[in-house]
Design a protein around this motif. Structure first.
Motif, short mmCIF file in Angstrom:
data_model
loop_
_atom_site.label_atom_id
_atom_site.label_comp_id
_atom_site.label_asym_id
_atom_site.label_seq_id
_atom_site.Cartn_x
_atom_site.Cartn_y
_atom_site.Cartn_z
N PRO A 196 0.80 -1.24 0.00
CA PRO A 196 0.00 0.00 0.00
C PRO A 196 0.83 1.29 0.00
N GLY A 197 1.94 1.33 0.74
CA GLY A 197 2.73 2.57 0.82
C GLY A 197 1.82 3.76 1.07
N ASP A 198 2.10 4.88 0.39
CA ASP A 198 1.24 6.05 0.55
C ASP A 198 0.26 6.21 -0.62
N THR A 199 0.18 5.14 -1.46
CA THR A 199 -0.80 5.17 -2.56
C THR A 199 -1.62 3.86 -2.57
N PRO A 200 -2.37 3.61 -1.49
CA PRO A 200 -3.12 2.35 -1.44
C PRO A 200 -4.24 2.27 -2.47
N ASN A 201 -4.56 3.41 -3.11
CA ASN A 201 -5.58 3.40 -4.16
C ASN A 201 -5.10 2.65 -5.40
N ILE A 202 -3.77 2.42 -5.50
CA ILE A 202 -3.23 1.69 -6.66
C ILE A 202 -2.88 0.27 -6.21
#
Ligand SMILES: Cc1cc2nc3c(=O)[nH]c(=O)nc-3n(C[C@H](O)[C@H](O)[C@H](O)COP(=O)(O)OP(=O)(O)OC[C@H]3O[C@@H](n4cnc5c(N)ncnc54)[C@H](O)[C@@H]3O)c2cc1C
Ligand code: SF4
Length: 331
Positions: A196-202
């Motif tokens: 997920p990191g800081d872009t869990p939407n991807i």
């Protein structure tokens, strides 16, 4: 009510062109995940490009003695394919551990790879969720997180990946074939899903204009020594709390090669080759299996409701490895 347009693509190039032309367009295959998400207002595509009639349903041999699964092969057809049952029983068992016969009759290979998390907050549009609405926060971290991840999480998202089939594909080191506006490429399974990191939407490294056309299985299927162990709240029709795909190559009692993928514990099927390598050249024993389980879970972090998963995953790993090594009954 969100309006959207619907088109049916006759070939891969048209499907890619349709999706590339509209950033909010989505492919639809079996529809078993996307339609639910649209009904819940979680996903709101402007256009559905129906790919279900593309000629990508075949399962056929490859020159390197592996097999190619067409992206539109149904989960049922893959699981009961004679070659898969004989050479890749780990994959067959993982698929049959998931969903229900009716769902598997509709669900496709590509759709299974792209299915989205089952985090209850992701589905509940009244709550903050960084995956659904970036920047709103994560309701699960301090909320009800029994089904959530314990490895590879971030302060932005602790969702787990729900697929069973993908756990087996990770252990088998499958390769995902994709086609986009600029041509074809191959993505190793380990690099297909993201943390997920800081872009869990991807969720994945598939680009917006790319379609999955197939999944290649390498020749080595670990048919002799394998196990797919799924631990869940109900005996059927439930997502994994923890699942383990174990595949061993053995020389009598000695392990020549070990592969271990764990599901239900991370944003992607979890592999840890450093932990796996501890088994190479070792005897198949409970002590050695326990050592691997401890190593694989060394950085695990619980969030309250899901903290039990750390011990559960260790026990499941030891059991799956024992089943694989000693050909014990599967469950
Ligand atoms: C009640 C229920 C229980 C379930 N239980 C389990 C379970 O225990 N284990 C498990 O593993 N799964 C389970 N599933 C999930 C099921 O396996 C997925 O819904 C299914 O695999 C999705 O496949 P589909 O073809 O229907 O995808 P769709 O719903 O058509 O699509 C899903 C996503 O994939 C994208 N997509 C589809 N095909 C392609 C392609 N070729 N290229 C690029 N993008 C594509 C779509 O755009 C969409 O975003 C369950 C589902 C339900 C509804
Ligand atoms: S875990 Fe991920 S999907 Fe669930 S609420 Fe948090 S950000 Fe959303």
């Amino acid at each position: 009510m969100n309006s959207f347009t619907y088109t049916r693509a006759d070939d891969v190039a048209i499907a890619v062109r349709e999706v590339a032309a509209d950033g909010a367009a989505k492919f639809i295959a079996g529809g078993t995940n996307l339609i639910d998400l649209m009904k819940e207002n979680v996903m709101r595509p402007s256009r559905l490009v129906d790919i279900s009639r593309l000629a990508l349903r075949e399962i056929h041999p490859r020159a390197d003695s592996g097999l190619r699964l067409g992206a539109l092969a149904k989960n049922t057809d893959v699981a009961y394919n004679e070659e898969i049952e004989r050479r890749y029983p780990l994959l067959s068992k993982a698929i049959l551990a998931g969903a229900s016969p009716q769902l598997r009759n509709m669900a496709t290979v590509g759709g299974n790879l792209m299915q989205r998390t089952r985090c209850c907050y992701f589905y509940d549009t009244a709550t903050p969720c960084n995956k659904r609405e970036p920047g709103t926060g994560c309701s699960a971290i301090a909320g009800f997180n029994r089904a959530h991840a314990i490895l590879g999480t971030s302060g932005y998202c602790i969702a787990s990946h729900p697929s069973d089939m993908c756990v087996a594909l990770a252990a088998l080191e499958a390769v995902v074939r994709v086609t986009g506006s600029v041509g074809e490429r191959a993505i190793n399974f380990a690099e297909f899903h993201r943390l997920p990191g800081d872009t869990p939407n991807i969720d994945t490294n598939l680009r917006g204009d790319e379609i999955i056309t197939g999944v290649d299985l390498p020749a080595k299927g670990f048919a002799e020594h394998h196990s797919y162990l799924k631990v869940r709240d109900r005996a059927s029709y439930a997502f994994a709390l923890v699942s383990v795909a174990a595949a061993l190559e053995m020389d009598d009692d000695t392990i020549k090669e070990a592969r271990l993928a764990v599901g239900g514990v991370a944003h992607k099927p979890w592999r840890d080759q450093q932990a796996e390598n501890l088994l190479n050249g070792q005897s198949a024993s409970r002590e050695n299996f326990q050592r691997v389980a401890e190593a694989l879970l060394r950085d695990a972090k619980g969030y309250g409701h899901n903290s039990f998963k750390i011990e559960l995953a260790k026990v499941a790993i030891v059991r799956a490895l024992s089943q694989a090594a000693f050909r014990e009954g599967h469950s």
